[in-house]
Design an enzyme around this catalytic site. Structure first.
Site, PDB file in Angstrom:
ATOM      1  N   LYS A 148       0.842  -1.199   0.000  1.00  0.00           N
ATOM      2  CA  LYS A 148       0.000   0.000   0.000  1.00  0.00           C
ATOM      3  C   LYS A 148       0.879   1.252   0.000  1.00  0.00           C
ATOM      4  O   LYS A 148       2.088   1.174   0.182  1.00  0.00           O
ATOM      5  CB  LYS A 148      -0.920  -0.005   1.219  1.00  0.00           C
ATOM      6  CG  LYS A 148      -0.201   0.047   2.555  1.00  0.00           C
ATOM      7  CD  LYS A 148      -1.186   0.003   3.711  1.00  0.00           C
ATOM      8  CE  LYS A 148      -0.455   0.050   5.046  1.00  0.00           C
ATOM      9  NZ  LYS A 148      -1.391   0.096   6.187  1.00  0.00           N
ATOM     10  N   ARG A 185     -10.930   0.772  14.623  1.00  0.00           N
ATOM     11  CA  ARG A 185     -10.908   1.474  13.336  1.00  0.00           C
ATOM     12  C   ARG A 185     -11.997   0.865  12.443  1.00  0.00           C
ATOM     13  O   ARG A 185     -13.024   1.469  12.216  1.00  0.00           O
ATOM     14  CB  ARG A 185      -9.530   1.359  12.677  1.00  0.00           C
ATOM     15  CG  ARG A 185      -8.420   2.086  13.409  1.00  0.00           C
ATOM     16  CD  ARG A 185      -7.174   2.256  12.550  1.00  0.00           C
ATOM     17  NE  ARG A 185      -6.740   1.024  11.904  1.00  0.00           N
ATOM     18  CZ  ARG A 185      -5.604   0.890  11.226  1.00  0.00           C
ATOM     19  NH1 ARG A 185      -4.802   1.933  11.085  1.00  0.00           N
ATOM     20  NH2 ARG A 185      -5.262  -0.263  10.674  1.00  0.00           N
ATOM     21  N   TYR A 212      17.249  29.090   9.090  1.00  0.00           N
ATOM     22  CA  TYR A 212      16.076  29.856   9.500  1.00  0.00           C
ATOM     23  C   TYR A 212      15.915  29.834  11.020  1.00  0.00           C
ATOM     24  O   TYR A 212      16.012  28.791  11.659  1.00  0.00           O
ATOM     25  CB  TYR A 212      14.813  29.267   8.871  1.00  0.00           C
ATOM     26  CG  TYR A 212      14.667  29.557   7.399  1.00  0.00           C
ATOM     27  CD1 TYR A 212      14.496  30.860   6.936  1.00  0.00           C
ATOM     28  CD2 TYR A 212      14.666  28.515   6.475  1.00  0.00           C
ATOM     29  CE1 TYR A 212      14.342  31.119   5.579  1.00  0.00           C
ATOM     30  CE2 TYR A 212      14.510  28.758   5.124  1.00  0.00           C
ATOM     31  CZ  TYR A 212      14.345  30.067   4.680  1.00  0.00           C
ATOM     32  OH  TYR A 212      14.201  30.317   3.335  1.00  0.00           O
ATOM     33  N   MET A 243      13.488  24.072   2.821  1.00  0.00           N
ATOM     34  CA  MET A 243      12.745  23.386   1.772  1.00  0.00           C
ATOM     35  C   MET A 243      13.661  22.541   0.887  1.00  0.00           C
ATOM     36  O   MET A 243      13.315  21.419   0.517  1.00  0.00           O
ATOM     37  CB  MET A 243      11.995  24.401   0.901  1.00  0.00           C
ATOM     38  CG  MET A 243      11.193  23.764  -0.222  1.00  0.00           C
ATOM     39  SD  MET A 243      10.355  24.983  -1.264  1.00  0.00           S
ATOM     40  CE  MET A 243       9.060  25.534  -0.159  1.00  0.00           C
TER      41      MET A 243
END
Length: 356
Positions: free
Chosen positions: A35, A130, A253, A301
């Site tokens: 999956k 679930r 950053y 990024m």
């Protein structure tokens, strides 16, 4: 390919990991779980290297159809079943096995016009809450399905929430026994953790996922270190710049790292837009030129900073392994407060992939 980042898929590792699963559960058949596009490895890239499996388990009809169109003849299991009744025509056409977890699915199956019966996996809710029928509902559900001409072979399935622990399957196994009382039914219970550590739960079919890709179900690499499982993906890039900064200088950053003394910093072409976790803190392990070191400051990024103090020979063009054989993906994930599953699945389309 201009940017130096690349993800390498190791076909031999996939084959070896599947063989280890078969050794762990020699009396069971194997659903290899592919999956999420083969856990981010690319289902179309990897399925042939797992073709010694007995079946593939996944979620998306599109991926199931892809496997059929590539020539896969053996079983395919839809782990969440069908989502709309009109999908049953495709399950019939491509001969897919479906899980059932809701009454509406039973009704849809009863009303469908099929060319032949479909094999069914009846999902039992043994405490994870679930999907699935409660144990006390299963006997009724089973008899209702057994009476339908659209139903072929039936198997009982569940999913364990805590198979990583020694006692984690005790209560769910009691619930399975309660659900199966009076029924003559095959069972598929074991995920990766139960396949490795709970042979009493193997039964007819096991469903390994993360272990096929060489990471640990517990999130701790040490737990599988003696198994022979190998990472199936290595993510590498290059150092593209070197900065020598003075004591007190900030990096990246937000200046979340400050040098305590003069320090050489390497800038690696890899960032969160490639799938590397932005929340990975200073100290997340990385390998540069074969030497273990650490990340520094905030992941950008497109880039991240690494400490070149342990590897003074490193410079522009030096190879950095972000995860793989030397830096386990579980280590990176643990440092970032997540799991290896997420990092595998987060690899982004802009990262070139090679299969070796």
């Amino acid at each position: 390919m201009s940017r130096p980042i690349v993800a390498t898929i190791h076909s031999a590792a996939l084959r070896q990991n599947l063989a280890i699963v078969r050794q762990a559960a020699p009396d069971s058949r194997i659903w290899s779980v592919v999956k999420a596009n083969g856990y981010g490895h690319g289902i179309d890239r990897i399925w042939q290297h797992l073709s010694d499996t007995d079946g593939f388990a996944l979620l998306n009809l599109e991926e199931a159809i892809l496997l059929r169109e590539r020539g896969w003849k053996k079983p395919i299991l839809l782990l969440e079943g069908f989502f709309h009744s009109d999908e049953l025509a495709l399950l019939d056409r491509y001969r897919l096995t479906t899980s059932l977890h809701s009454n509406w699915q039973i009704k849809a199956l009863a009303q469908a016009r099929l060319s032949a019966p479909l094999d069914i996996y009846v999902k039992v809710n043994t405490g994870m809450n679930r999907l699935g029928f409660l144990p006390e509902q299963v006997h009724n559900v089973w008899q209702k399905l057994r009476a339908l001409e659209n139903v072929g072979e039936m198997t009982l399935m569940t999913h364990f929430a805590e198979a990583e622990s020694a006692e984690g399957i005790v209560e769910p196994m009691k619930q399975v026994e309660r659900a199966a009382e009076g029924l003559d039914c095959p069972r598929s219970l074991s995920n990766s953790a139960a396949t490795l550590w709970h042979p009493e739960a193997h039964f007819d079919w096991v469903r390994p996922g993360i272990v096929l890709y060489g990471a640990s179900p517990s999130g701790q690499w040490q737990d599988i270190a003696s198994t022979g499982l190998k990472p199936a993906m290595t993510l590498t890039s290059d150092v593209i710049a070197v900065q020598t900064v003075k004591a007190g200088a900030g990096i990246g950053y937000g200046y979340r790292y400050h040098a305590s003394e003069e320090q050489r910093i390497g800038i690696v072409a890899c960032g969160y837009a490639d799938g590397y976790p932005r929340h990975a803190p200073t100290g997340t392990p990385v390998m540069v030129d074969g030497v273990r070191t650490r990340t520094l400051g905030t992941v950008s990024m497109d880039m991240l900073a690494v400490d070149l103090t342990p590897c003074p020979q490193a410079g522009i063009g030096s190879k950095a392994e972000l995860w793989g054989e030397q830096i386990k993906i579980d280590e990176v994930a643990s440092s970032a407060g997540t799991v290896g599953y997420e990092l595998m699945c987060a690899l982004t389309p802009r990262v070139p992939v090679e299969v070796r």
